[in-house]
Write a protein that holds these residues in place. Sequence first.
Motif, mmCIF file in Angstrom:
data_model
loop_
_atom_site.group_PDB
_atom_site.id
_atom_site.type_symbol
_atom_site.label_atom_id
_atom_site.label_comp_id
_atom_site.label_asym_id
_atom_site.label_seq_id
_atom_site.Cartn_x
_atom_site.Cartn_y
_atom_site.Cartn_z
ATOM 1 N N VAL A 39 44.877 47.842 30.200
ATOM 2 C CA VAL A 39 43.602 48.461 31.031
ATOM 3 C C VAL A 39 42.637 47.683 31.470
ATOM 4 O O VAL A 39 42.646 46.129 31.335
ATOM 5 C CB VAL A 39 41.717 48.510 29.599
ATOM 6 C CG1 VAL A 39 41.564 49.443 30.212
ATOM 7 C CG2 VAL A 39 43.120 50.145 28.905
ATOM 8 N N ARG A 40 42.006 47.730 32.790
ATOM 9 C CA ARG A 40 41.210 46.974 33.819
ATOM 10 C C ARG A 40 40.217 46.780 32.987
ATOM 11 O O ARG A 40 39.767 47.241 32.653
ATOM 12 C CB ARG A 40 41.099 47.210 34.992
ATOM 13 C CG ARG A 40 41.969 47.650 36.092
ATOM 14 C CD ARG A 40 41.638 48.222 37.124
ATOM 15 N NE ARG A 40 42.451 48.971 38.176
ATOM 16 C CZ ARG A 40 43.574 47.597 39.214
ATOM 17 N NH1 ARG A 40 42.458 46.412 39.405
ATOM 18 N NH2 ARG A 40 44.772 48.061 40.194
ATOM 19 N N GLU A 41 40.211 45.064 33.283
ATOM 20 C CA GLU A 41 38.924 44.130 32.760
ATOM 21 C C GLU A 41 37.962 44.856 33.297
ATOM 22 O O GLU A 41 36.787 44.801 31.894
ATOM 23 C CB GLU A 41 39.467 42.494 32.905
ATOM 24 C CG GLU A 41 37.771 41.741 32.638
ATOM 25 C CD GLU A 41 38.048 40.471 33.099
ATOM 26 O OE1 GLU A 41 37.866 39.385 32.169
ATOM 27 O OE2 GLU A 41 38.552 39.961 33.724
ATOM 28 N N ARG A 42 37.607 45.429 34.009
ATOM 29 C CA ARG A 42 36.753 45.705 34.699
ATOM 30 C C ARG A 42 36.414 47.665 34.229
ATOM 31 O O ARG A 42 35.468 47.837 34.612
ATOM 32 C CB ARG A 42 35.942 45.574 36.637
ATOM 33 C CG ARG A 42 37.434 46.953 36.662
ATOM 34 C CD ARG A 42 37.007 46.462 38.792
ATOM 35 N NE ARG A 42 38.301 47.286 39.263
ATOM 36 C CZ ARG A 42 38.209 47.393 40.194
ATOM 37 N NH1 ARG A 42 37.889 46.387 41.401
ATOM 38 N NH2 ARG A 42 39.567 48.161 40.900
ATOM 39 N N ASN A 43 37.366 48.008 34.150
ATOM 40 C CA ASN A 43 37.543 49.290 33.217
ATOM 41 C C ASN A 43 36.503 49.354 31.833
ATOM 42 O O ASN A 43 37.302 49.696 30.938
ATOM 43 C CB ASN A 43 38.964 50.123 33.684
ATOM 44 C CG ASN A 43 38.003 51.299 33.068
ATOM 45 O OD1 ASN A 43 37.665 51.735 32.792
ATOM 46 N ND2 ASN A 43 39.265 52.325 33.767
ATOM 47 N N LEU A 61 45.715 39.385 29.696
ATOM 48 C CA LEU A 61 47.172 39.646 31.104
ATOM 49 C C LEU A 61 45.920 38.704 32.536
ATOM 50 O O LEU A 61 45.589 39.474 32.851
ATOM 51 C CB LEU A 61 47.465 40.785 30.790
ATOM 52 C CG LEU A 61 47.954 41.850 29.801
ATOM 53 C CD1 LEU A 61 48.726 42.957 29.788
ATOM 54 C CD2 LEU A 61 48.874 41.209 28.587
ATOM 55 N N ARG A 62 46.542 38.326 32.605
ATOM 56 C CA ARG A 62 45.691 37.222 33.798
ATOM 57 C C ARG A 62 46.478 37.424 35.010
ATOM 58 O O ARG A 62 47.828 38.033 34.808
ATOM 59 C CB ARG A 62 46.215 35.880 33.700
ATOM 60 C CG ARG A 62 45.166 35.131 32.594
ATOM 61 C CD ARG A 62 43.568 35.228 32.715
ATOM 62 N NE ARG A 62 43.073 34.488 31.051
ATOM 63 C CZ ARG A 62 41.479 34.920 30.096
ATOM 64 N NH1 ARG A 62 41.419 36.189 31.294
ATOM 65 N NH2 ARG A 62 41.030 34.703 29.863
ATOM 66 N N ASN A 63 45.746 38.009 35.359
ATOM 67 C CA ASN A 63 47.042 38.324 37.368
ATOM 68 C C ASN A 63 46.970 39.577 37.266
ATOM 69 O O ASN A 63 48.397 39.941 37.574
ATOM 70 C CB ASN A 63 47.095 37.465 37.552
ATOM 71 C CG ASN A 63 45.981 36.053 37.666
ATOM 72 O OD1 ASN A 63 44.819 36.481 38.487
ATOM 73 N ND2 ASN A 63 46.767 34.821 37.795
ATOM 74 N N TYR A 64 47.084 40.416 36.061
ATOM 75 C CA TYR A 64 48.139 41.327 35.812
ATOM 76 C C TYR A 64 47.856 42.731 36.993
ATOM 77 O O TYR A 64 48.750 43.264 37.427
ATOM 78 C CB TYR A 64 47.786 42.500 34.603
ATOM 79 C CG TYR A 64 48.566 43.283 34.261
ATOM 80 C CD1 TYR A 64 49.326 42.968 33.709
ATOM 81 C CD2 TYR A 64 48.035 44.735 34.516
ATOM 82 C CE1 TYR A 64 50.418 43.987 33.036
ATOM 83 C CE2 TYR A 64 48.600 46.108 34.052
ATOM 84 C CZ TYR A 64 49.963 45.159 33.522
ATOM 85 O OH TYR A 64 50.629 46.434 32.428
ATOM 86 N N TYR A 65 46.724 42.743 37.522
ATOM 87 C CA TYR A 65 46.926 43.644 39.348
ATOM 88 C C TYR A 65 47.441 43.388 40.034
ATOM 89 O O TYR A 65 46.590 42.423 40.500
ATOM 90 C CB TYR A 65 45.784 44.972 38.440
ATOM 91 C CG TYR A 65 45.788 45.168 37.900
ATOM 92 C CD1 TYR A 65 46.119 46.763 37.797
ATOM 93 C CD2 TYR A 65 45.002 45.592 36.607
ATOM 94 C CE1 TYR A 65 46.125 47.462 36.315
ATOM 95 C CE2 TYR A 65 45.062 45.967 35.307
ATOM 96 C CZ TYR A 65 45.598 47.209 35.529
ATOM 97 O OH TYR A 65 45.456 47.922 34.706
ATOM 98 N N SER A 68 44.283 43.735 43.123
ATOM 99 C CA SER A 68 43.213 42.864 43.017
ATOM 100 C C SER A 68 43.480 41.463 42.906
ATOM 101 O O SER A 68 42.522 40.919 42.397
ATOM 102 C CB SER A 68 42.413 43.645 43.194
ATOM 103 O OG SER A 68 42.736 44.213 41.296
ATOM 104 N N GLY A 69 44.671 41.309 41.907
ATOM 105 C CA GLY A 69 44.705 39.914 41.390
ATOM 106 C C GLY A 69 44.182 39.938 39.804
ATOM 107 O O GLY A 69 43.671 38.999 38.813
ATOM 108 N N GLU A 70 43.498 40.938 39.208
ATOM 109 C CA GLU A 70 42.050 41.263 37.971
ATOM 110 C C GLU A 70 43.302 41.223 37.097
ATOM 111 O O GLU A 70 44.829 41.812 36.606
ATOM 112 C CB GLU A 70 42.083 42.859 38.445
ATOM 113 C CG GLU A 70 41.073 43.110 37.379
ATOM 114 C CD GLU A 70 40.261 45.099 37.594
ATOM 115 O OE1 GLU A 70 38.847 44.712 36.725
ATOM 116 O OE2 GLU A 70 40.722 44.905 38.454
ATOM 117 N N ASP A 71 42.513 40.994 36.146
ATOM 118 C CA ASP A 71 42.834 40.064 34.447
ATOM 119 C C ASP A 71 42.968 42.325 33.918
ATOM 120 O O ASP A 71 42.043 42.516 34.503
ATOM 121 C CB ASP A 71 42.140 39.880 33.878
ATOM 122 C CG ASP A 71 41.904 38.884 33.935
ATOM 123 O OD1 ASP A 71 42.919 37.932 34.680
ATOM 124 O OD2 ASP A 71 41.734 37.741 34.262
ATOM 125 N N ALA A 72 43.441 41.812 33.300
ATOM 126 C CA ALA A 72 43.733 43.232 31.820
ATOM 127 C C ALA A 72 43.556 42.547 30.576
ATOM 128 O O ALA A 72 44.222 41.668 30.545
ATOM 129 C CB ALA A 72 44.769 44.377 31.969
#
Length: 78
Positions: A39-43, A61-65, A68-72
């Motif tokens: 799940v996205r960190e911001r979700n 999970l660092r830099n998962y997406y 965007s480089g967003e964590d999950a």
Amino acid sequence: VLNFAVHPAARRTGVGAQMVQKLVGKLSSHRRSKITLAVRERNLEAQVFFRSQDFRATKVLRNYYEDSGEDAFQMEYL
């Protein structure tokens, strides 16, 4: 299952919970007991929803997406 989503107009009607319960039931009948998802960190809404369905965050999970480089957060149902 690659994606799990409920149309915004149908959210908070129990549809998502029914889908999770169906998935858990199907997997249990096949002697599978662990479900893992990201799940996205911001979700925050998704995080809260899956927690309400007995999933627990197990790691970041660092830099998962790639987009965007967003964590999950990895979440697991045991």
